[in-house]
Design a protein around this motif. Structure first.
Motif, PDB file in Angstrom:
ATOM      1  N   ILE A  29      83.391  25.709  96.290  1.00  0.00           N
ATOM      2  CA  ILE A  29      83.017  27.207  95.930  1.00  0.00           C
ATOM      3  C   ILE A  29      83.107  28.409  97.048  1.00  0.00           C
ATOM      4  CG2 ILE A  29      81.333  28.757  95.131  1.00  0.00           C
ATOM      5  CD1 ILE A  29      79.956  26.336  93.826  1.00  0.00           C
ATOM      6  N   SER A  30      83.399  27.662  98.334  1.00  0.00           N
ATOM      7  CA  SER A  30      83.209  28.657  99.365  1.00  0.00           C
ATOM      8  C   SER A  30      84.934  28.972  99.537  1.00  0.00           C
ATOM      9  CB  SER A  30      82.965  28.203 100.638  1.00  0.00           C
ATOM     10  OG  SER A  30      81.471  27.968 100.675  1.00  0.00           O
ATOM     11  N   PHE A  31      85.643  27.689  99.646  1.00  0.00           N
ATOM     12  CA  PHE A  31      87.022  27.964  99.637  1.00  0.00           C
ATOM     13  C   PHE A  31      87.843  28.954  98.470  1.00  0.00           C
ATOM     14  CE2 PHE A  31      91.158  26.348  98.231  1.00  0.00           C
ATOM     15  CZ  PHE A  31      92.267  26.865  99.490  1.00  0.00           C
ATOM     16  N   LEU A  32      87.388  28.689  97.358  1.00  0.00           N
ATOM     17  CA  LEU A  32      87.622  29.651  95.980  1.00  0.00           C
ATOM     18  C   LEU A  32      87.101  30.845  96.388  1.00  0.00           C
ATOM     19  CD1 LEU A  32      87.170  27.206  93.133  1.00  0.00           C
ATOM     20  CD2 LEU A  32      89.215  27.568  94.279  1.00  0.00           C
ATOM     21  N   GLY A  33      85.810  31.094  96.795  1.00  0.00           N
ATOM     22  CA  GLY A  33      85.464  32.405  97.190  1.00  0.00           C
ATOM     23  C   GLY A  33      86.487  33.136  98.147  1.00  0.00           C
ATOM     24  N   GLY A  34      86.870  32.133  99.293  1.00  0.00           N
ATOM     25  CA  GLY A  34      87.392  32.966 100.216  1.00  0.00           C
ATOM     26  C   GLY A  34      88.832  33.520  99.759  1.00  0.00           C
ATOM     27  N   LEU A  35      89.421  32.741  98.777  1.00  0.00           N
ATOM     28  CA  LEU A  35      90.659  33.107  98.262  1.00  0.00           C
ATOM     29  C   LEU A  35      90.430  34.286  97.448  1.00  0.00           C
ATOM     30  CD1 LEU A  35      92.337  29.615  96.969  1.00  0.00           C
ATOM     31  CD2 LEU A  35      92.969  31.067  99.090  1.00  0.00           C
ATOM     32  N   ILE A  69      81.641  31.582 106.606  1.00  0.00           N
ATOM     33  CA  ILE A  69      82.679  30.892 107.531  1.00  0.00           C
ATOM     34  C   ILE A  69      84.041  31.167 106.954  1.00  0.00           C
ATOM     35  CG2 ILE A  69      83.424  28.524 108.424  1.00  0.00           C
ATOM     36  CD1 ILE A  69      80.468  27.862 108.485  1.00  0.00           C
ATOM     37  N   MET A  70      84.184  31.090 105.721  1.00  0.00           N
ATOM     38  CA  MET A  70      85.653  31.114 105.013  1.00  0.00           C
ATOM     39  C   MET A  70      86.177  32.470 105.291  1.00  0.00           C
ATOM     40  SD  MET A  70      86.413  28.015 104.164  1.00  0.00           S
ATOM     41  CE  MET A  70      88.002  28.792 103.860  1.00  0.00           C
ATOM     42  N   PHE A  71      85.266  33.508 105.130  1.00  0.00           N
ATOM     43  CA  PHE A  71      85.766  34.945 105.308  1.00  0.00           C
ATOM     44  C   PHE A  71      86.178  35.072 106.651  1.00  0.00           C
ATOM     45  CE2 PHE A  71      82.331  36.643 102.289  1.00  0.00           C
ATOM     46  CZ  PHE A  71      83.110  36.046 100.610  1.00  0.00           C
ATOM     47  N   ALA A  72      85.489  34.557 107.619  1.00  0.00           N
ATOM     48  CA  ALA A  72      85.714  34.549 109.066  1.00  0.00           C
ATOM     49  C   ALA A  72      87.364  33.844 109.232  1.00  0.00           C
ATOM     50  CB  ALA A  72      84.769  34.044 110.116  1.00  0.00           C
ATOM     51  N   ILE A  73      87.349  32.773 108.568  1.00  0.00           N
ATOM     52  CA  ILE A  73      88.761  32.187 108.699  1.00  0.00           C
ATOM     53  C   ILE A  73      89.807  32.823 108.267  1.00  0.00           C
ATOM     54  CG2 ILE A  73      89.953  29.984 108.091  1.00  0.00           C
ATOM     55  CD1 ILE A  73      87.013  28.518 108.332  1.00  0.00           C
ATOM     56  N   PHE A  74      89.609  33.230 106.841  1.00  0.00           N
ATOM     57  CA  PHE A  74      90.695  34.018 106.181  1.00  0.00           C
ATOM     58  C   PHE A  74      90.909  35.419 106.817  1.00  0.00           C
ATOM     59  CE2 PHE A  74      89.959  31.294 102.351  1.00  0.00           C
ATOM     60  CZ  PHE A  74      91.136  31.111 102.171  1.00  0.00           C
ATOM     61  N   ASN A  75      90.210  35.882 107.694  1.00  0.00           N
ATOM     62  CA  ASN A  75      90.528  37.097 108.557  1.00  0.00           C
ATOM     63  C   ASN A  75      91.555  36.666 109.429  1.00  0.00           C
ATOM     64  OD1 ASN A  75      88.994  38.954 106.908  1.00  0.00           O
ATOM     65  ND2 ASN A  75      87.105  38.680 108.226  1.00  0.00           N
ATOM     66  N   ARG A  76      91.690  35.640 110.149  1.00  0.00           N
ATOM     67  CA  ARG A  76      92.501  35.179 110.986  1.00  0.00           C
ATOM     68  C   ARG A  76      93.562  34.379 110.664  1.00  0.00           C
ATOM     69  NH1 ARG A  76      89.085  31.847 115.309  1.00  0.00           N
ATOM     70  NH2 ARG A  76      91.025  31.885 116.122  1.00  0.00           N
TER      71      ARG A  76
END
Length: 277
Positions: free
Chosen positions: A90-96, A159-166
């Protein structure tokens, strides 16, 4: 990360030293518990030790004296694994999804992380009341699963938001220019790059669920998870079996941490070999 000369920067050793000191600060005071868990059959809760044995570890798996440790441990592990898988997916899909702005994105974000500021016991009480009103029975694999997700998902999403921002979109664009389909871009580009971050989300999800007490108290039903069973043991067990339980749960925590860190190191080495080739 290494310097042009092949040596690791000073910041790497400082971070490693900080991590070691943190682990010592966290687990050092429990050294006495680890030692006393190996008391002899006639040993007590304090020093000096009266012999050494594995008696109290064996006693953990007998319901007659120490409670249902084996059952509660199994339920906590299974529940933590379910929470981990759902949190990662869910976190990965939410980040996408949040990579592109959509109507109501801000509201969805604040609703997703709102449970971080809500006391866990209130979440447990609310879920328990809803199940009671609907005439449903609470269970560790159903209602407790939802309660734990209200705690782990906000951390996973942040965490996923921070990763996708980079995350650089240039890698995806390069793959599309070479004719890769969206599915191949996702599986061959995005997932391998984000995999260490997903391991971090999994570690958060597992550890937060494994030792969660407030959100479990009114949602697990008749079958306790390990934190609740441990709390019950503190009121009726007056033997080193309680220390043995602390030793075993700590060993499980270290094993999970070692597995996750080992996976990250293996991935980094594999990438290094690939670049060298």
């Amino acid at each position: 990360m290494r310097t042009p000369g092949g040596r690791r920067p000073l910041s790497f050793y400082l971070l490693a030293a900080f991590f070691v000191l943190f682990v010592l600060f966290l687990y050092g005071p429990m050294t006495a518990i680890y030692i006393l868990s190996f008391q002899g059959p006639q040993g007590g809760l304090t020093f000096p030790m009266n012999g050494t044995s594995l008696t109290w570890f064996v006693a953990l798996f007998g319901q007659q004296r120490t409670g249902d440790f084996a059952g509660s441990f199994q339920r906590s592990i299974v529940l933590a694994l379910l929470v981990t898988v759902l949190t990662v997916v869910i976190s990965f899909l939410g980040g996408l999804a949040f990579r592109r702005r959509f109507v109501g994105a801000g509201l969805v974000f604040y609703l997703a992380i709102a449970s971080l500021i809500m006391p866990g016991i209130l979440v447990s009480l609310g879920i328990g009341l809803i199940f009671q009103h609907l005439g449903l029975r609470t269970a560790w694999w159903f209602s407790a699963l939802g309660a734990h997700l209200t705690w782990t998902l906000p951390f996973g999403l942040l965490i996923m938001f921070a990763i996708f921002n980079r995350f650089s979109r240039a890698w995806e664009e390069a793959a599309r220019d070479l004719g890769a389909s969206p599915w191949r871009v996702l599986t061959n580009i995005v997932l391998p790059i984000l995999f260490p971050g997903l391991i971090g989300v999994a570690l958060f999800g597992f550890t937060l669920s494994y030792d969660e007490f407030p959100r479990s108290t009114l949602t697990v039903g008749a079958s306790n998870t390990l934190p609740i069973e441990l709390y019950n043991m503190t009121t009726n067990v007056t033997s080193p079996a309680l220390y043995a339980l602390g030793t075993l749960t700590t060993a499980v925590s270290f094993a999970i941490i070692a597995l996750c860190l080992g996976s990250i190191v293996a991935i980094q080495r594999r990438r290094t070999r690939g670049r060298a080739a």
